[in-house]
Motif scaffolding. Structure first.
Motif, PDB file in Angstrom:
ATOM      1  N   ARG A  44      21.627  50.702  41.148  1.00  0.00           N
ATOM      2  CA  ARG A  44      21.965  50.732  40.340  1.00  0.00           C
ATOM      3  C   ARG A  44      23.726  51.124  41.199  1.00  0.00           C
ATOM      4  O   ARG A  44      23.753  52.510  41.905  1.00  0.00           O
ATOM      5  CB  ARG A  44      22.421  51.648  38.990  1.00  0.00           C
ATOM      6  N   THR A 270      32.792  44.020  32.586  1.00  0.00           N
ATOM      7  CA  THR A 270      31.423  43.396  32.390  1.00  0.00           C
ATOM      8  C   THR A 270      31.016  42.343  31.590  1.00  0.00           C
ATOM      9  O   THR A 270      31.928  41.681  30.944  1.00  0.00           O
ATOM     10  CB  THR A 270      30.390  45.255  30.721  1.00  0.00           C
ATOM     11  N   TYR A 272      28.431  40.266  28.869  1.00  0.00           N
ATOM     12  CA  TYR A 272      27.283  40.150  28.509  1.00  0.00           C
ATOM     13  C   TYR A 272      26.562  38.894  27.879  1.00  0.00           C
ATOM     14  O   TYR A 272      27.209  38.149  27.446  1.00  0.00           O
ATOM     15  CB  TYR A 272      27.111  41.556  26.990  1.00  0.00           C
ATOM     16  N   LYS A 318      27.857  40.373  37.088  1.00  0.00           N
ATOM     17  CA  LYS A 318      27.152  41.121  36.934  1.00  0.00           C
ATOM     18  C   LYS A 318      26.641  41.009  35.249  1.00  0.00           C
ATOM     19  O   LYS A 318      27.694  41.955  34.632  1.00  0.00           O
ATOM     20  CB  LYS A 318      26.631  42.153  37.513  1.00  0.00           C
ATOM     21  N   THR A 320      24.792  40.845  32.000  1.00  0.00           N
ATOM     22  CA  THR A 320      23.620  42.058  30.952  1.00  0.00           C
ATOM     23  C   THR A 320      22.932  40.974  29.770  1.00  0.00           C
ATOM     24  O   THR A 320      24.003  40.635  28.906  1.00  0.00           O
ATOM     25  CB  THR A 320      24.097  43.322  30.347  1.00  0.00           C
ATOM     26  N   GLY A 356      22.030  41.833  37.778  1.00  0.00           N
ATOM     27  CA  GLY A 356      22.516  41.138  36.701  1.00  0.00           C
ATOM     28  C   GLY A 356      21.303  43.176  35.802  1.00  0.00           C
ATOM     29  O   GLY A 356      21.091  43.488  36.589  1.00  0.00           O
ATOM     30  N   GLU A 357      21.446  42.651  34.717  1.00  0.00           N
ATOM     31  CA  GLU A 357      20.447  44.031  34.050  1.00  0.00           C
ATOM     32  C   GLU A 357      19.821  43.547  32.245  1.00  0.00           C
ATOM     33  O   GLU A 357      20.819  42.293  32.317  1.00  0.00           O
ATOM     34  CB  GLU A 357      21.665  45.157  33.493  1.00  0.00           C
ATOM     35  N   GLY A 359      18.691  43.565  28.690  1.00  0.00           N
ATOM     36  CA  GLY A 359      18.893  45.824  27.532  1.00  0.00           C
ATOM     37  C   GLY A 359      18.419  44.413  25.958  1.00  0.00           C
ATOM     38  O   GLY A 359      17.895  43.707  26.454  1.00  0.00           O
ATOM     39  N   THR A 541      26.971  46.402  36.246  1.00  0.00           N
ATOM     40  CA  THR A 541      26.452  45.644  34.655  1.00  0.00           C
ATOM     41  C   THR A 541      26.571  47.150  33.516  1.00  0.00           C
ATOM     42  O   THR A 541      26.825  48.232  33.769  1.00  0.00           O
ATOM     43  CB  THR A 541      24.611  46.381  34.961  1.00  0.00           C
ATOM     44  N   GLY A 542      26.327  46.706  32.324  1.00  0.00           N
ATOM     45  CA  GLY A 542      25.994  47.445  30.811  1.00  0.00           C
ATOM     46  C   GLY A 542      26.182  49.169  31.813  1.00  0.00           C
ATOM     47  O   GLY A 542      26.338  49.660  30.929  1.00  0.00           O
ATOM     48  N   THR A 543      25.328  49.044  31.919  1.00  0.00           N
ATOM     49  CA  THR A 543      24.514  50.616  32.200  1.00  0.00           C
ATOM     50  C   THR A 543      25.080  51.812  32.538  1.00  0.00           C
ATOM     51  O   THR A 543      25.204  52.496  32.591  1.00  0.00           O
ATOM     52  CB  THR A 543      23.043  50.813  32.470  1.00  0.00           C
TER      53      THR A 543
END
Ligand SMILES: [Zn+2]
Length: 618
Positions: A44, A270, A272, A318, A320, A356-357, A359, A541-543
């Motif tokens: 991260r 971000t 999503y 990135k 998410t 990316g991430e 969730g 990313t989201g986090t």
């Protein structure tokens, strides 16, 4: 002959061996891809803060110097509507202020304040104090009139002093707002107003008023201006729209009031992907069939996803993704979906490998809402039988994600259809303490407002460290409202927060009729404007963005200004912090303790890596 035969056979054997080797290599690569070995290899860029370092926005506000007086009037309709937004604007910009309701309290002396925000449309409650306010500014204070003023005797007393030369009887309908290029991030073009009305005064200004925004074009009716008076300044807004999508215009106006203005921002872009990975719908879709003569599955795999990956490459996005296992409507805790794991793995791993991430979105798309709530016909969802049923289903999603992506940390939750009851939220945080972000939506929609469990949020952090991180804009067709919202949020939070669904290209309400290639073209136009307008904007990313929200919530800057330099001390500094700084008089020369990135005009992004910053001025 015999020798030749052996040779040929030897060659054939070698050939087969080579083919076999290549085949083995491909299998090995595929195995690695599918196993998710690479999935967690990206560190991260910003980590969540430790629990004991969390400072909420409310806590940060309590340590601010209260040198601004905010006058509002709960009995003045415009003032009351605007106050809801200004409360958040000032809290987020860390403007230490005393709010005073003119309907209930007496006006104090302006002495001791450096700025007075007159959040009134009717100046009558100020009465004779209008003259004191002018004296206050003349002596070096600053005063801001953010609301369109009502024409009356007190307005007449002050209108020339605040730069108005002439005013016509008729109000002006602002069809678009043109912020000058050096005034706002993303300015230098017109932004259409989605529901124009007679919002603004038709004014002509004196030559010594400096205009920062006009209606329609750089020569239209003035909407934002500054007027020097004695040793101080007046800033006046003549926009007349006070909804959440306009906050950034007021943030920018506020930053004109002092020689240098600094305020913390999130600095995050971000993207999503809701419902991704998920089961790909089977069969065909009208517009995909029309334009590509192919199935939805082939469109997702061979057209949509490669295009999305190209956007990621071109702009550094990135993604998410929010995993959902099934679209069944079980709400009794039975969870017997048989998802196509190959699709989940392929899409999930490709997304992760791009930095990316992933969730959680849900076992299915039924929002975490129990039977004490009612959808009132707005949605075709069921309520969950009980908390145990929610838990059984959510555990199934968690096991599914863990088994497919064993090295990946899941810390983020997006509620289906942005609906989440208080009970559902409390349940999530209690049962799944590894969830540190709940990401709903920034703008209420009509149905959500009626339901009282729409997940409408502000960017904020709870004392327990859980971050509320609303998504602001969405889809591939950025309409007038969303475009206005995006320029506004760039200027208030230095944020782009966008979400989309894989099936946007199938849905006529989300632009599918235009065809995917046109949707793609418009999205590219948005991205190009965004990244050209906002140098230094971080793709997160989201986090990572939640980590940025935690730092944004905690910090408050204090500034000492002298003729040749400014010194900034950042309270509740952790390891880094982001600010927008506007230099209204002298521009910066060198900086210690951080980095300045020029955005436009006197606007800079300050990335602080120490809690004390020194900026030498030119
Ligand atoms: Zn969804």
């Amino acid at each position: 002959m015999g020798k030749l035969k052996i040779c040929i056979e030897g060659f054939r054997f070698k050939g087969i061996l080579v083919i076999l080797l290549v085949f083995l290599l491909i299998s090995a690569i595929l195995l690695v891809e599918l196993s998710g070995i690479h999935a967690n290899r990206y560190e991260r860029s910003l980590e969540l803060m430790p629990q004991d370092k969390i400072v909420t926005k409310e806590e940060a506000a309590s340590s601010l110097e209260m040198d601004t007086l905010l006058l509002h009037n709960s009995e003045d309709q415009s003032s009351a509507i605007a106050y809801e937004q200004f409360d958040v604007i000032l809290e987020d910009m860390k403007v230490g202020h005393i709010a005073l309701d003119m309907a209930k309290e007496n006006l104090p002396s302006f002495e001791g304040f450096s700025c007075v925000i007159v959040l009134l449309s009717d100046l009558t409650p100020l009465g004779q104090n209008v003259a004191d306010l002018c004296d206050f500014v003349y002596g070096g204070g600053s005063a801001w009139f953010p609301l369109v003023l009502e024409s009356n005797v007190y307005f007449s007393a002050i209108s020339q002093i605040i730069g108005i030369d002439d005013i016509s009887q008729d109000y002006y309908t602002v069809n678009s707002i043109y912020p000058h290029e050096d005034f706002m991030i993303g300015g230098g073009r017109a932004f259409a107003v989605s529901d124009p009305f007679e919002s603004s005064l038709t004014v002509v200004l004196s030559d010594d008023a400096k205009v920062y925004a006009n209606a329609e074009d750089p020569y239209g009716v003035p909407l934002v201006w500054k007027k020097e008076y004695g040793s101080g300044v007046f800033v006046v807004d003549n926009i007349g729209m006070y909804d959440k999508a306009m906050r950034g215009f007021y943030a920018a106006s506020y930053s004109l009031l002092s020689d240098v203005c600094i305020y913390p921002v999130i600095n995050a872009s971000t993207f999503y992907l809701d419902d991704f990975p998920s089961q790909i719908p089977s069969g065909n879709s009208e517009y995909i069939q029309r334009d590509y003569h192919t199935t939805i599955r082939d469109f997702y795999i061979n057209i949509w996803w490669p295009d999305m990956m190209n956007f990621a490459d071109k702009y550094g996005l990135k993604y998410t993704g929010l995993a959902i296992e099934s679209y069944d409507d079980h709400v009794d805790g039975t969870a017997d979906a048989t998802p196509d794991t190959g699709t989940f793995l392929n899409f999930g791993n490709m997304l992760l490998r791009k930095g990316g991430e992933l969730g959680y979105h849900g076992y299915n798309h039924q929002p975490l809402v129990l039977s004490n709530k009612d959808y009132k016909g707005h949605y075709d969802y069921k309520t969950w039988q009980n908390e145990k049923a929610m838990k059984l289903a959510f555990d199934v999603l968690i096991d599914f994600c863990d088994s497919l992506f064993p090295d990946t940390e899941f810390t983020l939750y997006v509620p289906p259809s942005n609906l989440l009851s208080d009970e559902g939220r409390e349940f999530l945080i209690r049962e799944y303490p590894h969830i540190k972000t709940i990401s709903g939506i920034y703008f209420d929609d009509v149905a959500d407002a009626e339901l009282d469990f729409g997940c409408t949020q502000e960017f904020s952090v709870d004392k327990n460290g859980v971050v509320d991180q609303p998504r602001v804009v969405y889809g591939f067709i950025m309409d007038d409202f969303l475009t206005m919202a995006s320029v506004s949020e760039l200027n208030l939070h230095f944020v782009n927060s966008h979400f989309t669904h894989p099936d946007d290209a199938l849905d006529s309400e989300r632009g599918a009729e235009l065809g995917w290639s046109e949707m793609k073209r418009r999205f590219d136009g948005y991205l190009s404007w965004l990244y050209n307008s906002a140098p230094g904007l971080r793709n997160l990313t989201g986090t990572e963005a939640s980590a940025a929200v935690q730092r944004f919530a905690a910090v408050s800057p204090r500034m000492e200004y002298s003729e040749n330099e400014i010194n900034i001390t950042i309270d509740n500094f952790f390891d880094e912090a982001q600010f927008i700084v506007r230099f209204n008089k002298k521009l910066p020369d060198t900086v210690e303790g951080g980095k300045l990135t020029h955005i436009t005009g006197g606007l800079y992004l300050l990335s602080a890596n120490e809690n004390i910053i020194n900026i030498k001025l030119k």
